[in-house]
Design a protein around this motif. Sequence first.
Motif, PDB file in Angstrom:
ATOM      1  N   VAL A   1       0.851  -1.182   0.000  1.00 42.67           N
ATOM      2  CA  VAL A   1       0.000   0.000   0.000  1.00 42.67           C
ATOM      3  C   VAL A   1       0.893   1.240   0.000  1.00 42.67           C
ATOM      4  O   VAL A   1       2.112   1.135   0.122  1.00 42.67           O
ATOM      5  N   SER A   2       0.278   2.399  -0.102  1.00 45.64           N
ATOM      6  CA  SER A   2       1.028   3.649  -0.073  1.00 45.64           C
ATOM      7  C   SER A   2       0.247   4.700   0.700  1.00 45.64           C
ATOM      8  O   SER A   2      -0.938   4.918   0.436  1.00 45.64           O
ATOM      9  N   GLU A   3       0.925   5.324   1.658  1.00 47.73           N
ATOM     10  CA  GLU A   3       0.354   6.399   2.453  1.00 47.73           C
ATOM     11  C   GLU A   3      -0.885   5.962   3.239  1.00 47.73           C
ATOM     12  O   GLU A   3      -1.826   6.735   3.403  1.00 47.73           O
ATOM     13  N   TRP A   4      -0.870   4.747   3.759  1.00 45.62           N
ATOM     14  CA  TRP A   4      -1.929   4.305   4.660  1.00 45.62           C
ATOM     15  C   TRP A   4      -1.511   4.626   6.086  1.00 45.62           C
ATOM     16  O   TRP A   4      -0.326   4.506   6.441  1.00 45.62           O
TER      17      TRP A   4
ATOM     18  N   LYS B   1      -0.816  13.802   9.144  1.00 49.47           N
ATOM     19  CA  LYS B   1      -0.449  14.115   7.760  1.00 49.47           C
ATOM     20  C   LYS B   1      -0.365  12.847   6.905  1.00 49.47           C
ATOM     21  O   LYS B   1      -0.292  12.921   5.674  1.00 49.47           O
ATOM     22  N   THR B   2      -0.329  11.687   7.570  1.00 53.54           N
ATOM     23  CA  THR B   2      -0.340  10.417   6.832  1.00 53.54           C
ATOM     24  C   THR B   2      -1.796  10.025   6.632  1.00 53.54           C
ATOM     25  O   THR B   2      -2.396   9.406   7.499  1.00 53.54           O
ATOM     26  N   ARG B   3      -2.357  10.432   5.562  1.00 55.75           N
ATOM     27  CA  ARG B   3      -3.754  10.137   5.317  1.00 55.75           C
ATOM     28  C   ARG B   3      -4.028  10.066   3.833  1.00 55.75           C
ATOM     29  O   ARG B   3      -3.307  10.634   3.017  1.00 55.75           O
ATOM     30  N   SER B   4      -5.122   9.402   3.499  1.00 59.02           N
ATOM     31  CA  SER B   4      -5.529   9.282   2.122  1.00 59.02           C
ATOM     32  C   SER B   4      -6.619  10.304   1.821  1.00 59.02           C
ATOM     33  O   SER B   4      -7.200  10.898   2.734  1.00 59.02           O
ATOM     34  N   PRO B   5      -6.912  10.540   0.558  1.00 52.32           N
ATOM     35  CA  PRO B   5      -7.966  11.509   0.206  1.00 52.32           C
ATOM     36  C   PRO B   5      -9.292  11.147   0.856  1.00 52.32           C
ATOM     37  O   PRO B   5      -9.620   9.975   1.039  1.00 52.32           O
TER      38      PRO B   5
END
Length: 334
Positions: free
Chosen positions: A151-154, A325-329
């Motif tokens: 995954v990315s940026e979870w 700040k580590t969050r998805s749209p």
Amino acid sequence: MEFRYLGNSGLKISEITYGNWLTHGSQVENDVATHCVHAALDEGITTFDTADVYANTVAEEVLGNVLKGQRRQSLEIFTKVYFPTGPKGHNDTGLSRKHIMESIEGSLRRLQTDYVDLYQAHRFDVETPLEETMQAFADVVRAGKALYIGVSEWNAQQLREGHALAKELGISLISNQPQYSMLWRVIESEVVPASKELGISQIVWSPVAQGVLTGKYRPGGELPAGSRAADSKGGAEMISRFMRDDVLAAVQLLEPIAEDAGLTMAQLAVAWVLQNPNVASALIGASRPEQVRDNVRAAGVTLDEATMARVDEAVGRLAERDPGKTRSPEARLA
């Protein structure tokens, strides 16, 4: 080149991963991209990361063309799914079963390979049930089209939930791809501890903070021609958060630290992220082959405690550490 295991798996990847975000099919011409990939191969890099959304699928095509003819078993090829591609219709985005199944076929065709080593959810999809997403990924793995899932940026909670479902489905969720650098440390307090517990590694992007940590941008100075900060195709927007005089002035304090360590400033930045034991690989991009050759020298470097402390003294107070700040749209970009 040094190699590390990716997560709690038997897959080894190079400590330096070559990525083609904002370069292939966009910032640099295809012949330059070819030279950069060849430089990466010559330097012992075996791991290559891309995404279907990069240059609206063109980046995958460029990478596939350059890697054609290389021994497939000697490479680790990663790509991603989530963001809109093609005509950007209502089902051309997200992590629905439809989008995942159609996207993997397109990625394999463009990359000219029968499988990818790692298929990654480019962001978390708040509009699709996670069960649907993970079932689709499981089916992609069982069909032999991907070997592992990432995954990315979870955030930490999303990683826990995704990992639990993957385990139930008998597939391996082994990686997360977050932004991480001396100036962007938001994963340290929550994501990294959760990942260690779950057997997930980080493949970190922007370890040089989009070029800021090279020291080439000076407070009040003109932007170097051809630099990312001068790139109107997306690079300038991404780098803007770091283009403050206080940040740029602090970065200049890293120059003597790098010199004392026998490194360039870029090498120091890449080596710094690799000191985190939860980081399996640092992603580098390049618009010139010499950038690849320079950054790869960070592989296998050990920074002592004194050097790490000096880095913190120089830039630590300006680093972003908010785990939020580590969050998805919040909604899909349709």
